[in-house]
Scaffold this motif. Structure first.
Motif, PDB file in Angstrom:
ATOM      1  N   UNK A   1     -11.218  -0.074  12.772  1.00  0.00           N
ATOM      2  CA  UNK A   1     -12.396  -0.351  11.934  1.00  0.00           C
ATOM      3  C   UNK A   1     -13.309   0.864  11.775  1.00  0.00           C
ATOM      4  N   UNK A   2     -13.513   1.629  12.868  1.00  0.00           N
ATOM      5  CA  UNK A   2     -14.420   2.768  12.761  1.00  0.00           C
ATOM      6  C   UNK A   2     -13.859   3.822  11.821  1.00  0.00           C
ATOM      7  N   UNK A   3     -12.551   4.005  11.932  1.00  0.00           N
ATOM      8  CA  UNK A   3     -11.907   4.978  11.056  1.00  0.00           C
ATOM      9  C   UNK A   3     -12.038   4.548   9.609  1.00  0.00           C
ATOM     10  N   UNK A   4     -11.831   3.274   9.360  1.00  0.00           N
ATOM     11  CA  UNK A   4     -11.895   2.771   7.993  1.00  0.00           C
ATOM     12  C   UNK A   4     -13.276   3.013   7.420  1.00  0.00           C
ATOM     13  N   UNK A   5     -14.287   2.708   8.221  1.00  0.00           N
ATOM     14  CA  UNK A   5     -15.657   2.924   7.754  1.00  0.00           C
ATOM     15  C   UNK A   5     -15.894   4.388   7.404  1.00  0.00           C
ATOM     16  N   UNK A   6     -15.571   5.246   8.352  1.00  0.00           N
ATOM     17  CA  UNK A   6     -15.828   6.665   8.150  1.00  0.00           C
ATOM     18  C   UNK A   6     -15.052   7.183   6.963  1.00  0.00           C
ATOM     19  N   UNK A   7     -13.788   6.825   6.894  1.00  0.00           N
ATOM     20  CA  UNK A   7     -12.939   7.331   5.832  1.00  0.00           C
ATOM     21  C   UNK A   7     -13.488   6.924   4.474  1.00  0.00           C
ATOM     22  N   UNK A   8     -13.956   5.692   4.401  1.00  0.00           N
ATOM     23  CA  UNK A   8     -14.453   5.211   3.115  1.00  0.00           C
ATOM     24  C   UNK A   8     -15.672   6.019   2.696  1.00  0.00           C
ATOM     25  N   UNK A   9     -16.580   6.213   3.635  1.00  0.00           N
ATOM     26  CA  UNK A   9     -17.809   6.945   3.305  1.00  0.00           C
ATOM     27  C   UNK A   9     -17.468   8.383   2.929  1.00  0.00           C
TER      28      UNK A   9
ATOM     29  N   UNK B   1       0.844  -1.213   0.000  1.00  0.00           N
ATOM     30  CA  UNK B   1       0.000   0.000   0.000  1.00  0.00           C
ATOM     31  C   UNK B   1       0.869   1.248   0.000  1.00  0.00           C
ATOM     32  N   UNK B   2       1.929   1.211   0.806  1.00  0.00           N
ATOM     33  CA  UNK B   2       2.794   2.389   0.872  1.00  0.00           C
ATOM     34  C   UNK B   2       3.367   2.704  -0.502  1.00  0.00           C
ATOM     35  N   UNK B   3       3.844   1.676  -1.174  1.00  0.00           N
ATOM     36  CA  UNK B   3       4.471   1.909  -2.482  1.00  0.00           C
ATOM     37  C   UNK B   3       3.446   2.441  -3.466  1.00  0.00           C
ATOM     38  N   UNK B   4       2.259   1.839  -3.464  1.00  0.00           N
ATOM     39  CA  UNK B   4       1.278   2.326  -4.442  1.00  0.00           C
ATOM     40  C   UNK B   4       0.796   3.721  -4.079  1.00  0.00           C
ATOM     41  N   UNK B   5       0.692   3.993  -2.780  1.00  0.00           N
ATOM     42  CA  UNK B   5       0.290   5.335  -2.340  1.00  0.00           C
ATOM     43  C   UNK B   5       1.288   6.379  -2.809  1.00  0.00           C
ATOM     44  N   UNK B   6       2.579   6.141  -2.495  1.00  0.00           N
ATOM     45  CA  UNK B   6       3.611   7.113  -2.867  1.00  0.00           C
ATOM     46  C   UNK B   6       3.646   7.275  -4.374  1.00  0.00           C
ATOM     47  N   UNK B   7       3.569   6.110  -5.082  1.00  0.00           N
ATOM     48  CA  UNK B   7       3.627   6.154  -6.540  1.00  0.00           C
ATOM     49  C   UNK B   7       2.505   6.983  -7.126  1.00  0.00           C
ATOM     50  N   UNK B   8       1.276   6.755  -6.646  1.00  0.00           N
ATOM     51  CA  UNK B   8       0.148   7.454  -7.271  1.00  0.00           C
ATOM     52  C   UNK B   8       0.167   8.936  -6.925  1.00  0.00           C
ATOM     53  N   UNK B   9       0.522   9.227  -5.686  1.00  0.00           N
ATOM     54  CA  UNK B   9       0.493  10.631  -5.266  1.00  0.00           C
ATOM     55  C   UNK B   9       1.566  11.433  -5.996  1.00  0.00           C
ATOM     56  N   UNK B  10       2.723  10.802  -6.212  1.00  0.00           N
ATOM     57  CA  UNK B  10       3.806  11.532  -6.873  1.00  0.00           C
ATOM     58  C   UNK B  10       3.452  11.892  -8.317  1.00  0.00           C
TER      59      UNK B  10
ATOM     60  N   UNK C   1      -7.231  10.353  -8.704  1.00  0.00           N
ATOM     61  CA  UNK C   1      -6.025   9.945  -7.964  1.00  0.00           C
ATOM     62  C   UNK C   1      -6.137  10.356  -6.504  1.00  0.00           C
ATOM     63  N   UNK C   2      -6.674  11.562  -6.279  1.00  0.00           N
ATOM     64  CA  UNK C   2      -6.844  11.996  -4.898  1.00  0.00           C
ATOM     65  C   UNK C   2      -7.799  11.062  -4.165  1.00  0.00           C
ATOM     66  N   UNK C   3      -8.878  10.681  -4.851  1.00  0.00           N
ATOM     67  CA  UNK C   3      -9.801   9.726  -4.247  1.00  0.00           C
ATOM     68  C   UNK C   3      -9.109   8.406  -3.937  1.00  0.00           C
ATOM     69  N   UNK C   4      -8.242   8.007  -4.843  1.00  0.00           N
ATOM     70  CA  UNK C   4      -7.489   6.760  -4.635  1.00  0.00           C
ATOM     71  C   UNK C   4      -6.661   6.823  -3.373  1.00  0.00           C
ATOM     72  N   UNK C   5      -5.992   7.984  -3.207  1.00  0.00           N
ATOM     73  CA  UNK C   5      -5.158   8.101  -2.011  1.00  0.00           C
ATOM     74  C   UNK C   5      -6.030   8.028  -0.763  1.00  0.00           C
ATOM     75  N   UNK C   6      -7.246   8.575  -0.840  1.00  0.00           N
ATOM     76  CA  UNK C   6      -8.157   8.479   0.294  1.00  0.00           C
ATOM     77  C   UNK C   6      -8.508   7.035   0.593  1.00  0.00           C
ATOM     78  N   UNK C   7      -8.758   6.253  -0.459  1.00  0.00           N
ATOM     79  CA  UNK C   7      -9.100   4.845  -0.215  1.00  0.00           C
ATOM     80  C   UNK C   7      -7.906   4.091   0.335  1.00  0.00           C
ATOM     81  N   UNK C   8      -6.736   4.488  -0.089  1.00  0.00           N
ATOM     82  CA  UNK C   8      -5.556   3.796   0.466  1.00  0.00           C
ATOM     83  C   UNK C   8      -5.362   4.137   1.930  1.00  0.00           C
ATOM     84  N   UNK C   9      -5.743   5.371   2.311  1.00  0.00           N
ATOM     85  CA  UNK C   9      -5.728   5.706   3.728  1.00  0.00           C
ATOM     86  C   UNK C   9      -6.699   4.786   4.470  1.00  0.00           C
ATOM     87  N   UNK C  10      -7.857   4.527   3.821  1.00  0.00           N
ATOM     88  CA  UNK C  10      -8.812   3.586   4.411  1.00  0.00           C
ATOM     89  C   UNK C  10      -8.163   2.226   4.638  1.00  0.00           C
TER      90      UNK C  10
END
Lengths: 804, 112
Positions: free
Chosen positions: A677-685, A636-645, A659-668
């Protein structure tokens, strides 16, 4: 509350009263209502003379802010009595004069008297206060009331210019003086002038002693129009003539002299004080007398002559301070002659200069001009005014039998004595002192003669005048006649003053000079034999007459070079340059571009944090407590850094949003992996809704003309953002390496079920342990919702102000 | 793990700042949401990424992960969502009214 307090506060309260009554009572000139105030105060201070002669004027305290040591304490000694008599006495005469000078129908007279009374009260406060903070307060009140009085005819541009100039300069000095007071009180531990004087011995060596001296002198020099701060005084002549006579010749400009005299016991005996005070005084003396000679406007001439005479008094106080060097020896009394001369001339100057200003006012009033080039031949038309002018001007020039002659002789005595001093490096430069004094006296003689002869003698030019000149009404003449008779009386009987006023004032200026019971010898003799002083005076008269005659023909000293460099130009250019410079500086960084401001913010953030990190010895990274790295996390870290860069280089908005949305889902996904789990739920929504919102707005945007514009890569942006990222990385590492104490979370884990009855600890924290946060966060959402609603509801057809 | 997380946070922050410094309003908003992500991850990381059970007592585990930062992040997510959506509508409105989303063209007037 003592009578002294009442004397200070009475004019101030009466000012309020005058403001009200003056508007109501139309029939009577407001001045008549005001006149009793200075008269009663003058009478009161006259009655204090015998008491002060005994040496117990007394200290009266009135608590004001006792916790800060600020008390409205007043103290009456010889010096303050002398000034109080001048202020109330000349105040009385000026009020009387102004009744006839100002027309109650054409002028806002009640306003004039309100300002004048405020000034009078403030000035009495300055000379009677013992507390330095109270003194400073009254000091600024004199500046403010003077500002108001100069700009009395506020629709004239010159008046406003003069008022602003005097305000800027005197308030500058006032603030310097305030700082000096603070330093003094820090050293002496008290705000009382008397206690500071009592502790002089202990504070002399302190490092703040010299700065305090210079700052207090700055206040005194600006107020008393000493070189180079004299420039405000000639422009203050735009004030009505009674104001010029009162404030700018007899009282306010002597406040600085009062300050020097008042603090003499603290600073006298120091070479710096001697040189600064006498040096500034002598410079002012000669400069003022030269400039006075060249004026064509009568009031400007008198303004420069005031500057010059103030310099004379100032230099005498400086020379007199030398006596403190000899405290206790016989030589000491020898040098106190200068102080005697200073005090005597202070009185004399107030009398003759007041009279001369009033004469000029009368001439202006009766002819409609003050311009020397249009005046002449008034002697036969205005005999009384002429007589007063002769007395005043001859006294100013230092001619017998008037009082100016006596103080001039004493001035020469003092400078000759000073030249003989053999300490403080006087022997190198001391010779100059009598020379400067003598030359300045010649110029003084010349301008005094110009004043009389150009105005009253010669051929009249009635066609150049607006009015037909005639003698002034009696009322206008009362005050100058009284002052002129005082000039003559003090000239013939100077010893009227010597033990009643001068001696107590000297005792206040030089308190350590005498043992108790002794008195200064201030016997002033009218004729003192054929000594050097007499010959100097004769020389002054001879050369003065010569210069007057030559000056008449050739307009000597009026060549353009004297006009090229003036301090006024320096002031005007300086002020304009200051304005231009500050506007340039402000414009250079307040560009209006958000990008620039964000750069400042992030640059400051990066620099401050880097400095803090370097200063505290760098970030300690301790990997021992770090969690092990797992495969999923790395992916996840590699794909996150790659996409954001990629994001900075993406031209298409749609792709950027995705791409920004993608980074948000990767944060999820991170939240999932790190067991939240609660954070993941909220973040996704939230991410889903945000992306939807973005896309919705994106779809609705009217036109997308900018979309295909190629992105320009900016190096400054890149450097700043990389630096910011690096600093945050360091911060994250440092913060996760160093744990100072255990987390309080164990408590939540333990008590979540016991106390709150919930097993989801995060939810229990949100609604139970820290429910308050949640309430306010709901409010934030609510406000955002209402805001969005309001934004959308604004009718887009509306004209927006400023954007038409 | 914290080391790599710190790097990720740094990259997110750097790109976020770079986007905030750009001219287009939309990119600025995207930048702020990246910075927000970075901060949330920073909060999580500084609380130590120790392995433990999710903070649910039903798990009956030996140790749990720290629940407090999670609560803080949750609050922050909601607030930043509110602010971002408001900001976005504001940008949309500004675009509608002024016909541009270029920050250089959205400057105040010279004489102000």
């Amino acid at each position: 509350m003592s009578l002294l307090h009442i004397a200070i506060l009475a004019p101030l309260f009466y000012a309020i009263l005058t403001g009200i009554i003056g508007i109501k009572l139309k029939g009577i000139h407001t001045g008549w209502l005001v006149l009793p105030v200075p008269t009663v105060i003058f009478g009161f201070f006259l009655s204090m003379i015998p008491i002060v002669q005994q040496g117990n004027g007394g200290l009266h305290e009135l608590p004001w802010i006792p916790s800060l040591g600020i008390n409205f304490s007043v103290y009456l000694d010889g010096l303050s009595l002398l000034f109080s008599l001048l202020i109330s006495g000349i105040g009385m005469l000026v009020v009387l004069y102004s009744i006839y000078y100002l027309d109650k129908k054409r002028e806002a007279v009640h306003r004039f008297y309100v300002y004048l009374l405020i000034f009078m009260g403030a000035m009495l406060g300055v000379v009677l206060s013992d507390n330095m903070m109270v003194l400073y307060g009254f000091w600024e009140l004199t500046s403010i009331s003077s500002f108001l009085l100069i700009a009395f005819w506020y629709n004239r541009e010159r008046s406003r210019y003069g008022a602003l100039k005097s305000m800027l300069i005197t308030v500058f000095g006032g603030l310097a003086m305030f700082t000096g007071f603070l330093m003094l009180s820090a050293m002496a531990g008290s705000l009382s002038v008397r206690e500071v004087i009592a502790q002089t011995g202990e504070i002399v060596g302190e490092p703040l002693f010299l700065p305090a001296m210079i700052l207090i002198l700055l206040g005194a020099f600006t107020k008393s129009a000493q070189f180079p701060f004299h420039i405000w005084l000639p422009d203050a002549m735009e004030a009505p003539t009674p104001v010029s006579a009162y404030l700018h010749s007899a009282t306010m400009v002597k406040a600085g002299i009062y300050l020097v005299a008042r603090f003499s016991p603290v600073f006298a005996g120091q070479p710096e004080w001697f040189w600064l005070v006498s040096g500034a005084g002598l410079c002012t003396l000669i400069y003022g007398s030269v400039r006075a000679m060249k004026q064509t406007d009568l009031k400007a001439l008198l303004a420069f002559s005031t500057i010059s005479q103030l310099g004379l008094i100032m230099s005498l106080f400086g020379l007199g301070s030398a006596s403190a060097f000899f405290t206790g020896s016989a030589d000491a009394l020898f040098y106190t002659k200068a102080t005697t001369a200073a005090v005597f001339h202070l009185i004399n100057h107030a009398t003759f200069k007041g009279a001369l200003f009033m004469v000029v006012g009368i001439v202006d009033h009766e002819t409609g001009t003050r311009d020397l080039r249009r005046l002449g031949g008034l002697m036969a038309l205005m005999p009384i005014t002429f007589t007063i002018a002769v007395i005043g001007a001859f006294s100013m020039a230092g001619l017998p039998p008037f009082n100016g002659f006596l103080s001039k002789e004493m001035f020469f005595t003092a400078v000759l004595q000073a030249a003989k001093m053999d300490f403080w490096n006087v022997q190198t430069w001391g010779v100059l002192i009598p020379v400067i004094a003598w030359i300045a006296s010649i110029f003084t003689f010349v301008y005094s003669m110009i004043l009389v002869f150009k105005t009253f003698l010669g051929k009249g030019k009635p066609e150049a005048l607006e009015k037909t000149p005639h003698e002034a009404p009696m009322g206008l003449l009362i005050s100058p006649v009284i002052l002129a008779s005082l000039v003559v009386v003090f000239g013939f009987f100077p010893n009227l003053l010597s033990y009643s006023l001068i001696e107590p004032a000297m005792a206040a200026v030089l308190p350590n000079m005498l043992s108790s019971g002794e008195q200064f010898d201030v016997h002033i003799t009218f004729w003192h034999g054929w000594n050097a002083e007499i010959f100097m005076t004769l020389g002054v008269i001879l050369i003065g007459i010569l210069i007057f005659l030559i000056f008449n023909k050739y307009r000597l000293l009026n060549s353009p070079w004297t006009e090229r460099f003036t301090l006024n130009r320096l002031y005007d250019k300086g002020l304009a340059g200051y304005e231009k410079g500050s506007s340039k500086v402000t414009k250079s960084y307040m560009t209006g571009s958000i990008r620039h401001y964000v750069i400042y913010i992030f640059a400051a953030f990066v620099l401050l944090l880097t400095y803090a990190i370097v200063d505290s010895g760098g970030v300690k990274i301790d990997t021992s407590g770090f969690a092990p790295v797992s495969f999923y996390e790395m992916v996840i870290i590699i794909s996150m850094i790659g996409s954001v860069l990629v994001l900075p280089f993406v031209k298409n908005r749609l792709i950027a949003i995705i791409i920004t949305g993608m980074s948000g889902y990767m944060v999820t996904l991170f939240f999932v992996l790190f067991r939240a789990p609660d954070l993941a739920l909220t973040q996704m929504i939230v991410e889903t809704v945000s992306v939807m919102l973005f896309l919705l707005c994106f779809y609705h945007l009217p036109k997308l003309r900018k979309e295909m514009v190629p992105l320009r890569f900016k190096w400054t942006n890149a450097i700043i953002s990389i630096a910011a990222g690096a600093v945050v990385t360091l911060l994250a590492l440092g913060a996760s390496s160093d744990r100072l104490f255990a987390s309080i979370s164990d408590y939540y884990i333990k008590e979540s079920y016991n106390l709150a009855g919930g097993k989801n600890i995060v939810n229990v924290i949100l609604v139970d342990f820290r429910g308050f946060d949640t309430m306010l966060e709901i409010m934030v959402l609510g406000i955002a919702a209402f805001g969005i609603y309001a934004l959308i509801k604004i009718d887009s057809g509306d004209e927006i102000i400023g954007l038409g | 793990m914290e080391l790599y997380m710190a790097l990720t946070i740094g990259v997110l922050f750097a790109v976020g700042v770079y986007l905030i410094l750009s001219k287009s309003l939309l990119r600025i908003i995207l930048g702020t949401s990246l910075v927000t992500h970075a901060i949330h991850l920073l909060l999580l990381t500084t609380a130590r990424l120790k392995t433990g059970a999710a903070p649910l007592l039903g798990e009956k585990a030996e140790s749990y992960v720290d629940p407090l930062p999670q609560a803080l992040i949750l609050t922050s997510i909601v607030i930043s969502f509110g602010v971002t959506s408001f900001f976005f509508v504001l940008a949309y409105k500004a675009y509608q009214r002024l016909g541009t989303d270029d920050m250089e063209e959205l400057r105040g007037r010279e004489d102000e």
